[in-house]
Design a protein around this motif. Sequence first.
Motif, short mmCIF file in Angstrom:
data_model
loop_
_atom_site.label_atom_id
_atom_site.label_comp_id
_atom_site.label_asym_id
_atom_site.label_seq_id
_atom_site.Cartn_x
_atom_site.Cartn_y
_atom_site.Cartn_z
N LYS A 183 2.17 2.45 2.21
CA LYS A 183 2.42 3.94 2.41
C LYS A 183 3.23 4.42 2.34
CE LYS A 183 -1.81 4.17 4.40
NZ LYS A 183 -3.06 4.70 3.36
N HIS A 197 -6.94 -1.14 -9.19
CA HIS A 197 -6.86 -2.37 -9.58
C HIS A 197 -6.96 -2.57 -7.64
CE1 HIS A 197 -6.64 -6.94 -8.86
NE2 HIS A 197 -5.66 -7.07 -9.70
N ALA A 247 -9.20 4.18 -8.44
CA ALA A 247 -8.29 3.96 -7.36
C ALA A 247 -7.75 2.85 -8.74
CB ALA A 247 -7.72 4.03 -6.21
N GLY A 304 -5.13 0.42 -13.64
CA GLY A 304 -6.68 -0.60 -14.40
C GLY A 304 -7.45 -0.15 -14.91
O1 YXS Z 1 -5.42 4.11 4.52
P1 YXS Z 1 -6.65 3.67 4.29
O2 YXS Z 1 -7.58 2.35 4.72
O3 YXS Z 1 -8.31 4.34 4.46
O4 YXS Z 1 -7.46 3.25 2.77
C1 YXS Z 1 -7.05 4.31 2.06
C2 YXS Z 1 -6.07 4.01 0.63
O5 YXS Z 1 -5.51 2.88 0.98
C3 YXS Z 1 -7.45 3.02 -0.21
N1 YXS Z 1 -7.50 2.86 -1.89
C4 YXS Z 1 -6.64 1.61 -2.56
N2 YXS Z 1 -7.25 0.80 -1.48
C5 YXS Z 1 -6.45 -0.39 -2.44
N3 YXS Z 1 -6.36 -0.56 -4.07
C6 YXS Z 1 -6.24 0.84 -4.80
N4 YXS Z 1 -5.43 1.36 -5.90
C7 YXS Z 1 -5.92 1.98 -3.79
N5 YXS Z 1 -6.50 3.59 -3.47
C8 YXS Z 1 -6.78 3.43 -2.64
O6 YXS Z 1 -8.47 4.12 -0.39
C9 YXS Z 1 -8.20 4.45 0.81
C10 YXS Z 1 -8.08 5.90 0.86
O7 YXS Z 1 -6.62 6.84 -0.14
P2 YXS Z 1 -6.38 8.09 -0.02
O8 YXS Z 1 -6.56 8.29 1.07
O9 YXS Z 1 -4.98 7.94 -0.77
O10 YXS Z 1 -7.33 8.72 -0.94
P3 YXS Z 1 -6.99 10.29 -1.68
O11 YXS Z 1 -8.27 10.62 -1.86
O12 YXS Z 1 -6.12 10.69 -0.74
O13 YXS Z 1 -6.06 9.75 -2.60
C11 YXS Z 1 -6.87 9.29 -3.74
C12 YXS Z 1 -6.20 8.50 -4.61
C13 YXS Z 1 -6.77 7.23 -5.83
C14 YXS Z 1 -5.65 9.68 -5.69
C15 YXS Z 1 -5.19 7.82 -4.17
O14 YXS Z 1 -6.07 7.10 -3.38
C16 YXS Z 1 -4.22 7.46 -4.69
O15 YXS Z 1 -2.91 6.93 -5.72
N6 YXS Z 1 -4.54 5.38 -4.85
C17 YXS Z 1 -3.46 4.49 -5.95
C18 YXS Z 1 -3.55 4.76 -7.65
C19 YXS Z 1 -3.27 3.53 -7.67
O16 YXS Z 1 -1.83 3.42 -8.07
N7 YXS Z 1 -3.88 2.81 -8.60
C20 YXS Z 1 -2.98 1.42 -9.74
C21 YXS Z 1 -3.57 -0.11 -8.48
S1 YXS Z 1 -2.57 -1.09 -8.55
C22 YXS Z 1 -3.32 -1.39 -10.93
O17 YXS Z 1 -4.46 -0.83 -10.70
C23 YXS Z 1 -2.89 -2.22 -11.46
C24 YXS Z 1 -2.24 -3.83 -11.30
S2 YXS Z 1 -1.64 -1.42 -13.12
O18 YXS Z 1 -0.81 -0.16 -11.50
O19 YXS Z 1 -0.65 -1.92 -13.34
O20 YXS Z 1 -2.04 -0.61 -13.30
#
Ligand code: YXS
Length: 259
Positions: A251, A64, A62, A108
């Motif tokens: 969220k 960073h 997911a 990331g």
């Molecule tokens: O609610 P709980 O406590 O169970 O936690 C959830 C989410 O909050 C957590 N989680 C994360 N925690 C920290 N950082 C993350 N990147 C992250 N992604 C997820 O994991 C638990 C399960 O997530 P959930 O319920 O959403 O799972 P899902 O199977 O329904 O969906 C999976 C995803 C990956 C589609 C979804 O979690 C999602 O969209 N995650 C965020 C993806 C994203 O936007 N990542 C960018 C992070 S920032 C980054 O990488 C750089 C700074 S940048 O943006 O600049 O590239």
Amino acid sequence: MTYTLTEVRGPVGIVVLNNPARRNALSKPLVDELMAALADFARRKLRVAILRAPPGATVFSAGHDVEELPESHRDPLGWDDPLRYLVRQIENFPAPVIAMLEGGVWGGACEAVFACDLIIAAPDVTFAVTPAKLGVPYNLSGMVTFLNAAPLRIVHEMAFTAKPVSARRAERLGMINTVVSKDELESFTMAMASDIAANAPLSIAVMKEQLRILAAARPMSPQGYERVQGLRRVVYDSQDYIEGIRAFKGKRKPEFRGE
Ligand code: YXS
């Protein structure tokens, strides 16, 4: 090891990102374990390293760990950020690193995967570059990684829309090496790793390093660098950046105002 699993098969090292509860978010603890595994593989002079998630994973990573991003007024992707360490460790690993992918690759994690030397993906894999979704000012070396992975117009599309690109499209664009079925993913990747391991490791290591140096070579003046850093600071000092982080943690959909 809490967030990863490692395995050595002859000259090939495999490290599994294994924190499903957080969708393998690249937290400092997980990145520290990844880096320790790669350092151990290098000490053992292994000839290929493979990064993967557990078989059947719906999310490779997911990206960073948003919980570790500063709320504001500090560069979220500075030199000492865990993601930056991981990307450099992959690039400097003295042998080919293969990303063997299943599931979504987010933020990331896209950069960490694109920093790998080879990318083998199952058909369900998607790649989403997400700074714009959070209001994050990505960093310069990360932009170079993306520019080395995809044509400029595709980098624009991925960075500006933050929408996922499919493995098939990525393959058509030359962003990844190949798409293989989930059933064949491991055998195909291991066969490629064996082919590599049978060749001269010193020759491969020096070609990898030459290509890294050449791919990273970009003309930029000190003034140009300082201008970019100033622009990035405006972003991570902005209300939009705070909103993006808070909306993720809450969220909810962010409301960006351009200030
Ligand atoms: O609610 P709980 O406590 O169970 O936690 C959830 C989410 O909050 C957590 N989680 C994360 N925690 C920290 N950082 C993350 N990147 C992250 N992604 C997820 O994991 C638990 C399960 O997530 P959930 O319920 O959403 O799972 P899902 O199977 O329904 O969906 C999976 C995803 C990956 C589609 C979804 O979690 C999602 O969209 N995650 C965020 C993806 C994203 O936007 N990542 C960018 C992070 S920032 C980054 O990488 C750089 C700074 S940048 O943006 O600049 O590239």
